[in-house]
Scaffold this active site. Structure first.
Site, PDB file in Angstrom:
ATOM      1  N   PRO A  91       0.564  -1.163   0.108  1.00 44.19           N
ATOM      2  CA  PRO A  91      -0.524  -0.065  -0.063  1.00 44.19           C
ATOM      3  C   PRO A  91       1.140   1.113  -0.056  1.00 44.19           C
ATOM      4  O   PRO A  91       1.384   1.547   0.543  1.00 44.19           O
ATOM      5  CB  PRO A  91      -0.605  -0.211   1.284  1.00 44.19           C
ATOM      6  CG  PRO A  91       0.119  -0.850   2.172  1.00 44.19           C
ATOM      7  CD  PRO A  91       0.665  -1.392   1.203  1.00 44.19           C
TER       8      PRO A  91
ATOM      9  N   GLN B  35      -6.748  -1.922   2.818  1.00 43.54           N
ATOM     10  CA  GLN B  35      -6.448  -1.212   3.734  1.00 43.54           C
ATOM     11  C   GLN B  35      -6.609  -0.136   4.258  1.00 43.54           C
ATOM     12  O   GLN B  35      -7.485   0.682   4.116  1.00 43.54           O
ATOM     13  CB  GLN B  35      -4.506  -0.889   3.651  1.00 43.54           C
ATOM     14  CG  GLN B  35      -3.214  -0.297   4.936  1.00 43.54           C
ATOM     15  CD  GLN B  35      -2.435  -0.037   5.244  1.00 43.54           C
ATOM     16  OE1 GLN B  35      -1.853   1.152   4.584  1.00 43.54           O
ATOM     17  NE2 GLN B  35      -1.557  -0.933   5.014  1.00 43.54           N
TER      18      GLN B  35
ATOM     19  N   CYS C 270       2.341   3.075   9.516  1.00 47.73           N
ATOM     20  CA  CYS C 270       3.004   4.455   8.502  1.00 47.73           C
ATOM     21  C   CYS C 270       3.619   5.495   9.145  1.00 47.73           C
ATOM     22  O   CYS C 270       3.307   5.245  11.005  1.00 47.73           O
ATOM     23  CB  CYS C 270       1.464   4.893   8.162  1.00 47.73           C
ATOM     24  SG  CYS C 270       1.751   6.758   7.492  1.00 47.73           S
TER      25      CYS C 270
ATOM     26  N   LYS D  41      -0.026  -5.159   8.867  1.00 47.39           N
ATOM     27  CA  LYS D  41       1.084  -4.538   8.270  1.00 47.39           C
ATOM     28  C   LYS D  41       1.660  -3.786   9.461  1.00 47.39           C
ATOM     29  O   LYS D  41       1.333  -2.846   9.469  1.00 47.39           O
ATOM     30  CB  LYS D  41       0.873  -3.864   7.318  1.00 47.39           C
ATOM     31  CG  LYS D  41       2.234  -2.981   6.697  1.00 47.39           C
ATOM     32  CD  LYS D  41       2.429  -2.496   5.232  1.00 47.39           C
ATOM     33  CE  LYS D  41       3.528  -2.435   4.205  1.00 47.39           C
ATOM     34  NZ  LYS D  41       4.576  -1.408   4.942  1.00 47.39           N
TER      35      LYS D  41
ATOM     36  N   ARG E 107       8.016   0.724  -3.474  1.00 48.21           N
ATOM     37  CA  ARG E 107       8.899   1.015  -4.556  1.00 48.21           C
ATOM     38  C   ARG E 107       9.692   0.548  -5.869  1.00 48.21           C
ATOM     39  O   ARG E 107      10.118   1.060  -6.958  1.00 48.21           O
ATOM     40  CB  ARG E 107      10.538   1.792  -3.727  1.00 48.21           C
ATOM     41  CG  ARG E 107      10.282   3.363  -2.466  1.00 48.21           C
ATOM     42  CD  ARG E 107      11.605   3.831  -2.288  1.00 48.21           C
ATOM     43  NE  ARG E 107      12.081   2.824  -1.377  1.00 48.21           N
ATOM     44  CZ  ARG E 107      13.165   2.771  -1.660  1.00 48.21           C
ATOM     45  NH1 ARG E 107      13.802   3.097  -2.503  1.00 48.21           N
ATOM     46  NH2 ARG E 107      13.069   1.549  -0.765  1.00 48.21           N
TER      47      ARG E 107
END
Length: 351
Positions: free
Chosen positions: A31, A85, A115, A155, A241
């Site tokens: 995500p 998510q 995050c 996550k 990435r």
């Protein structure tokens, strides 16, 4: 496949009954805020990803049925499972948001404890901040898992900082709460995206739980994917990435991990066709004006590693008209295709 090659990944089955989900190839698109919108997820899925995950969605915005938030939660139809998510710090809101996402078609719900962004981790006490409150984290995990019939995953990072590497503890809490799979980014919150991902630490999480574990962070080549699996003992990889401008990269990783084969990227003519299709899908999804602006970063990523790409990107960024950008894409790519130019993926990633 060579006779002495052993596949490094195998299918993962999550949940049970009518909502059971099997990841035939656990190579997962991460995500990514502002990147993994519906057009990109759909494209990566058609290119062979084992699972795609939406951008992180705030649970409170989902509950309020914010129009843009609901659009973020749209799932890709067909071709394997999709995950939505969610982030938040209120168990009831997370549970309700999960129910809404499942109603919109989500095959899995993923909870974000990773995050690092200040407005999320500090301003909202969500994301990676929840790794500092194990009691609240457990309540959120349990409430969300109980709220929906589909598998719920988590996550997270290694911990808030190197003085509190509590991901193994949270893995045990998650398993007890009904979570079905874990993804661990091998950095702390305080590292953000700096330094080198610690794949060895992920092995400590794997040892702490019987749940499938996915390793995440710095997986930008097939070789790094294999090394991350060897060092972590994980059951699959999550790629962020590494997929920028390379929506086919997850397919290459799957080939490398299942057969040992080095799968060549598409030729430049096919890459151009993929880019044009992606660019048109962005504009169709978001509207012409916003789509042109949002599409710029993707066009730039596709062009990295190509001769003259810096000037091409500068020219493209000055254009606000989609068809004019498409004409510029043809003007840039066609001579390179005619000359047989081969894009260097590693150059593209580093540029």
């Amino acid at each position: 496949m060579s006779s002495d090659f052993s596949p490094m990944i195998k299918p993962i089955t999550l949940g049970g009954g009518a909502h059971q989900v099997t990841l035939a190839h656990p190579v997962i698109l991460a995500p990514l805020s502002g990147v993994t919108d519906l057009p990109f997820r759909a494209l990566v899925k058609t290119q062979g990803a084992g699972l795609v995950v939406s951008e992180m969605i705030a649970s409170w915005a989902m509950v309020r049925e914010n129009r843009n938030t609901l659009r973020m939660a749209e799932v890709v139809a067909g071709g394997g499972p999709s995950s939505v998510q969610l982030a938040g710090c209120d168990p009831a809101a997370m549970a309700e948001a999960a129910r809404i996402a499942v109603g919109l078609g989500a095959d899995l719900i993923d909870i974000n404890f990773g995050c690092p962004v200040k407005k999320v981790a500090v301003g909202q006490t969500a994301g990676s901040a929840l790794m500092r409150d194990e009691a609240l984290a457990g309540k959120i995990l349990e409430a969300t898992a109980r709220a929906v019939p589909v598998p719920v995953t988590l996550k997270m990072r290694m911990g808030w900082d190197h003085a509190s590497l509590n991901a193994p503890t949270l893995a045990r809490i998650a398993e007890a709460a009904g979570i079905t799979m874990l993804t661990v980014h091998g950095r702390t919150r305080q590292q953000f995206y700096e330094g080198i991902a610690d794949w060895d630490f992920v092995a400590r999480v794997k040892a702490a739980t019987s749940l499938p574990v996915i390793v995440n962070g710095d997986i930008t080549t097939e070789q790094k994917a294999a090394e991350a699996l060897r060092r972590s003992g994980a059951d699959g990889v999550m790629i962020g990435r590494g997929a920028y401008g390379r929506p086919w990269f997850l397919r290459q990783v799957i080939a490398a991990l299942t057969t040992g084969e080095t799968l060549a990227p598409p030729g430049l003519a096919e890459q151009k066709d993929i880019l044009l299709g992606h660019y048109r899908a962005i504009r169709a999804h978001f509207g012409e004006g916003p789509g042109v602006r949002l599409g710029r970063k993707h066009v730039a990523w596709y062009s990295h590693g190509l001769r003259g790409s810096a000037a091409f990107r500068a020219a493209m960024n000055r254009i606000d008209n989609g068809p004019a950008v498409e004409a510029l894409i043809h003007e840039f790519y066609d001579p390179l295709i005619a000359q047989g130019f081969v894009r260097q993926d590693e150059m593209a990633l580093a540029a």
